[in-house]
Scaffold this motif. Sequence first.
Motif, mmCIF file in Angstrom:
data_model
loop_
_atom_site.group_PDB
_atom_site.id
_atom_site.type_symbol
_atom_site.label_atom_id
_atom_site.label_comp_id
_atom_site.label_asym_id
_atom_site.label_seq_id
_atom_site.Cartn_x
_atom_site.Cartn_y
_atom_site.Cartn_z
ATOM 1 N N ILE A 1 0.864 -1.181 0.000
ATOM 2 C CA ILE A 1 0.000 0.000 0.000
ATOM 3 C C ILE A 1 0.899 1.228 0.000
ATOM 4 C CG2 ILE A 1 -1.740 1.320 1.253
ATOM 5 C CD1 ILE A 1 -2.753 -1.303 2.425
ATOM 6 N N ILE A 2 0.681 2.093 -0.974
ATOM 7 C CA ILE A 2 1.476 3.317 -1.094
ATOM 8 C C ILE A 2 0.568 4.510 -0.814
ATOM 9 C CG2 ILE A 2 2.845 4.765 -2.652
ATOM 10 C CD1 ILE A 2 3.612 2.181 -4.151
ATOM 11 N N THR A 3 0.971 5.331 0.135
ATOM 12 C CA THR A 3 0.230 6.542 0.487
ATOM 13 C C THR A 3 1.105 7.748 0.206
ATOM 14 O OG1 THR A 3 -1.015 5.419 2.252
ATOM 15 C CG2 THR A 3 -0.884 7.823 2.363
ATOM 16 N N ILE A 4 0.656 8.618 -0.676
ATOM 17 C CA ILE A 4 1.365 9.872 -0.884
ATOM 18 C C ILE A 4 0.529 10.996 -0.276
ATOM 19 C CG2 ILE A 4 2.404 8.987 -3.006
ATOM 20 C CD1 ILE A 4 0.616 11.056 -4.507
ATOM 21 N N CYS A 5 1.218 12.010 0.249
ATOM 22 C CA CYS A 5 0.497 13.086 0.915
ATOM 23 C C CYS A 5 1.364 14.333 1.007
ATOM 24 C CB CYS A 5 0.054 12.659 2.321
ATOM 25 S SG CYS A 5 1.426 12.130 3.389
ATOM 26 N N TYR A 6 0.697 15.439 1.247
ATOM 27 C CA TYR A 6 1.393 16.708 1.507
ATOM 28 C C TYR A 6 0.408 17.641 2.215
ATOM 29 C CZ TYR A 6 3.682 21.204 0.891
ATOM 30 O OH TYR A 6 4.256 22.435 1.122
ATOM 31 N N ASN A 7 0.756 18.025 3.436
ATOM 32 C CA ASN A 7 -0.106 18.912 4.223
ATOM 33 C C ASN A 7 -1.567 18.458 4.142
ATOM 34 O OD1 ASN A 7 2.143 20.403 4.887
ATOM 35 N ND2 ASN A 7 1.682 22.125 3.547
ATOM 36 N N GLU A 8 -1.787 17.190 4.502
ATOM 37 C CA GLU A 8 -3.098 16.569 4.350
ATOM 38 C C GLU A 8 -3.873 16.605 5.668
ATOM 39 O OE1 GLU A 8 -6.366 15.328 3.556
ATOM 40 O OE2 GLU A 8 -5.050 15.368 1.788
ATOM 41 N N LYS A 9 -4.951 17.383 5.697
ATOM 42 C CA LYS A 9 -5.723 17.556 6.933
ATOM 43 C C LYS A 9 -6.449 16.281 7.344
ATOM 44 C CE LYS A 9 -9.760 19.420 4.484
ATOM 45 N NZ LYS A 9 -10.693 20.576 4.371
ATOM 46 N N ASN A 10 -6.725 15.391 6.384
ATOM 47 C CA ASN A 10 -7.456 14.158 6.690
ATOM 48 C C ASN A 10 -6.553 12.933 6.710
ATOM 49 O OD1 ASN A 10 -10.067 15.364 6.928
ATOM 50 N ND2 ASN A 10 -10.172 15.503 4.694
#
Length: 271
Positions: free
Chosen positions: A5-14
């Motif tokens: 499972i790959i999760t990418i994010c940036y300043n993610e409020k949720n």
Amino acid sequence: MKLSIITICYNEKNIRKTCESIVNQSWQEFEWIVVDGGSNDGTLDVLNEYKERINVLISEPDNGIYNAMNKGIAQAKGTWLNFMNGGDAFVGPMVLEQVFGGNRTYEEADVLYGDMLCRGKVHKMPDAVEASFFIHSCINHQSSFIRAALLREQGGYNEKYRIAADMEKWVLWLKNGRVFRYLPMLIADFDASGISSSGSNLMKKEIANIIAQYYTEEELAADQEGRTLCWTIKLFGFFVLLKIHRKPFQNIYWVNLFGFIPLFKIRKKIK
């Protein structure tokens, strides 16, 4: 390893919603790779709460969505890949058990895809997809599982696309004879606030470029689905002289005499 499972994010409020949906899966035979774009709003503080379950955590500036995904692909060891990005979530704790539990291997398939939830509405995918499906629609990235070899052998996603690189791969794989298998179940709760849901001119331009690259004029002309009626020109207020239809992502206009006899079509460039 069956699954990465790959999760990418940036300043993610949720981001907590995403993390909770992953760590609470009843089936845990997967690795979890998180690629953060160098968040500075507290996202990393939340991710660090889950560091004992995260196998790989990268936090550094990237060059867009697919650059971050490609970093995750480079780290992945699983046979299958799922991209559950920041803000998105599995719809329930039994999803992965239902897909991969027991002895399920899907040796005949290259892409598994299921239904998605978006803003409380269920979006059901077709039982089978043909190449023409992607002229006017798409399957949900978060609700799919991709055989990792497909992406590894091609060096990941094409980073020249900022929003629609996954669509390019769907079309390419289907036209190359790869097998798509439908899973009749809800898989992901898709966050519709992301850039891929914005309907931006960039997204429209990328989709138009993909369609122009992979579909022949004959395929486009034969595809009727997705056309919308823009104008009807009548004589004396009742006799239909012309009907003009448009397909948005292609930005093509069809002009039909008397409403059904094809006259010509016009392709307008998306800026």
